[in-house]
Design a protein around this motif. Structure first.
Motif, PDB file in Angstrom:
ATOM      1  N   LYS A 108      60.412  31.131 -53.178  1.00  0.00           N
ATOM      2  CA  LYS A 108      60.156  32.521 -53.507  1.00  0.00           C
ATOM      3  C   LYS A 108      58.839  32.608 -54.271  1.00  0.00           C
ATOM      4  N   ARG A 109      58.025  33.590 -53.894  1.00  0.00           N
ATOM      5  CA  ARG A 109      56.727  33.729 -54.543  1.00  0.00           C
ATOM      6  C   ARG A 109      56.880  34.307 -55.935  1.00  0.00           C
ATOM      7  N   LYS A 110      55.997  33.874 -56.826  1.00  0.00           N
ATOM      8  CA  LYS A 110      56.032  34.383 -58.195  1.00  0.00           C
ATOM      9  C   LYS A 110      55.212  35.658 -58.281  1.00  0.00           C
ATOM     10  N   GLU A 111      55.692  36.592 -59.071  1.00  0.00           N
ATOM     11  CA  GLU A 111      54.954  37.831 -59.296  1.00  0.00           C
ATOM     12  C   GLU A 111      53.902  37.571 -60.375  1.00  0.00           C
ATOM     13  N   THR A 112      52.708  38.102 -60.157  1.00  0.00           N
ATOM     14  CA  THR A 112      51.642  37.954 -61.144  1.00  0.00           C
ATOM     15  C   THR A 112      51.925  38.899 -62.304  1.00  0.00           C
ATOM     16  N   ASP A 113      51.945  38.364 -63.521  1.00  0.00           N
ATOM     17  CA  ASP A 113      52.282  39.205 -64.671  1.00  0.00           C
ATOM     18  C   ASP A 113      51.140  40.187 -64.969  1.00  0.00           C
ATOM     19  N   ILE A 114      51.466  41.222 -65.731  1.00  0.00           N
ATOM     20  CA  ILE A 114      50.531  42.314 -66.017  1.00  0.00           C
ATOM     21  C   ILE A 114      49.304  41.822 -66.777  1.00  0.00           C
ATOM     22  N   GLY A 115      49.486  40.898 -67.714  1.00  0.00           N
ATOM     23  CA  GLY A 115      48.358  40.371 -68.482  1.00  0.00           C
ATOM     24  C   GLY A 115      47.326  39.706 -67.582  1.00  0.00           C
ATOM     25  N   VAL A 159      41.394  32.372 -63.499  1.00  0.00           N
ATOM     26  CA  VAL A 159      42.778  32.821 -63.625  1.00  0.00           C
ATOM     27  C   VAL A 159      43.777  31.810 -63.069  1.00  0.00           C
ATOM     28  N   GLY A 160      43.373  31.051 -62.058  1.00  0.00           N
ATOM     29  CA  GLY A 160      44.288  30.076 -61.465  1.00  0.00           C
ATOM     30  C   GLY A 160      45.165  30.664 -60.382  1.00  0.00           C
ATOM     31  N   ARG A 161      44.753  31.752 -59.780  1.00  0.00           N
ATOM     32  CA  ARG A 161      45.456  32.367 -58.650  1.00  0.00           C
ATOM     33  C   ARG A 161      44.597  32.211 -57.406  1.00  0.00           C
ATOM     34  N   THR A 162      45.209  32.393 -56.252  1.00  0.00           N
ATOM     35  CA  THR A 162      44.460  32.235 -55.008  1.00  0.00           C
ATOM     36  C   THR A 162      43.491  33.389 -54.807  1.00  0.00           C
ATOM     37  N   HIS A 163      42.527  33.138 -53.932  1.00  0.00           N
ATOM     38  CA  HIS A 163      41.507  34.133 -53.605  1.00  0.00           C
ATOM     39  C   HIS A 163      42.152  35.419 -53.066  1.00  0.00           C
ATOM     40  N   SER A 164      43.151  35.259 -52.191  1.00  0.00           N
ATOM     41  CA  SER A 164      43.798  36.433 -51.591  1.00  0.00           C
ATOM     42  C   SER A 164      44.584  37.243 -52.618  1.00  0.00           C
ATOM     43  N   THR A 165      45.203  36.571 -53.588  1.00  0.00           N
ATOM     44  CA  THR A 165      45.949  37.278 -54.640  1.00  0.00           C
ATOM     45  C   THR A 165      45.001  38.134 -55.468  1.00  0.00           C
ATOM     46  N   VAL A 166      43.879  37.553 -55.851  1.00  0.00           N
ATOM     47  CA  VAL A 166      42.878  38.282 -56.640  1.00  0.00           C
ATOM     48  C   VAL A 166      42.374  39.482 -55.847  1.00  0.00           C
ATOM     49  N   GLN A 167      42.085  39.263 -54.556  1.00  0.00           N
ATOM     50  CA  GLN A 167      41.590  40.340 -53.691  1.00  0.00           C
ATOM     51  C   GLN A 167      42.600  41.478 -53.589  1.00  0.00           C
TER      52      GLN A 167
END
Length: 132
Positions: A4-11, A33-41
């Motif tokens: 299951k994918r983790k939700e990116t927290d508000i902070g 941030v340590g997130r993938t390129h697509s998540t940031v986009q």
């Protein structure tokens, strides 16, 4: 089953937005941030189109523990009740539509499955030999 994918927290979302508004590139942001390129986009696009970085509230009727207990009680009373029949009983009881998949999910979660034990053959080989 897939993880299951983790939700990116508000902070983290706020940090992504702040870095984007400062003019950092997507690759710089995802490195920080340590997130993938697509998540940031996706977070940046959500801010552009919806004006917010918050997720929408969950939709649909929430099932309660009482509803789950009723489903399990009905199955214990008559284990041969079909899921569609159980669903219609639940819908009339709570006077709201209930999905058959919701009922199946509750049954699976509580280790109740619709499998039937394999039947053994009625006559063994030894018995056949004696009769012939």
């Amino acid at each position: 089953m897939a993880e299951k994918r983790k939700e990116t927290d508000i902070g983290t979302r706020q940090l992504i937005l702040k870095l984007h508004l400062k003019g950092n590139s997507l690759s710089e942001i995802d490195g920080i941030v340590g997130r993938t390129h697509s998540t940031v986009q996706k977070i940046i696009d959500k801010y552009r189109f919806e004006g917010t970085i918050h997720n929408k509230a969950e939709r649909g009727r929430k099932k309660t523990q009482q509803d789950e207990r009723v489903i399990l009680r009905k199955i214990k009373e008559d284990s041969k009740t079909s899921v569609p029949q159980l669903t219609s009983e639940m819908a009339t009881r709570i006077q709201k539509p209930v999905s058959t998949e919701t009922v199946r999910r509750v049954l699976r979660k509580n280790d109740v499955n619709g499998r039937v034990a394999r039947k053994k053959p009625l006559i063994s080989k030894r018995r056949k030999r004696l009769d012939s």
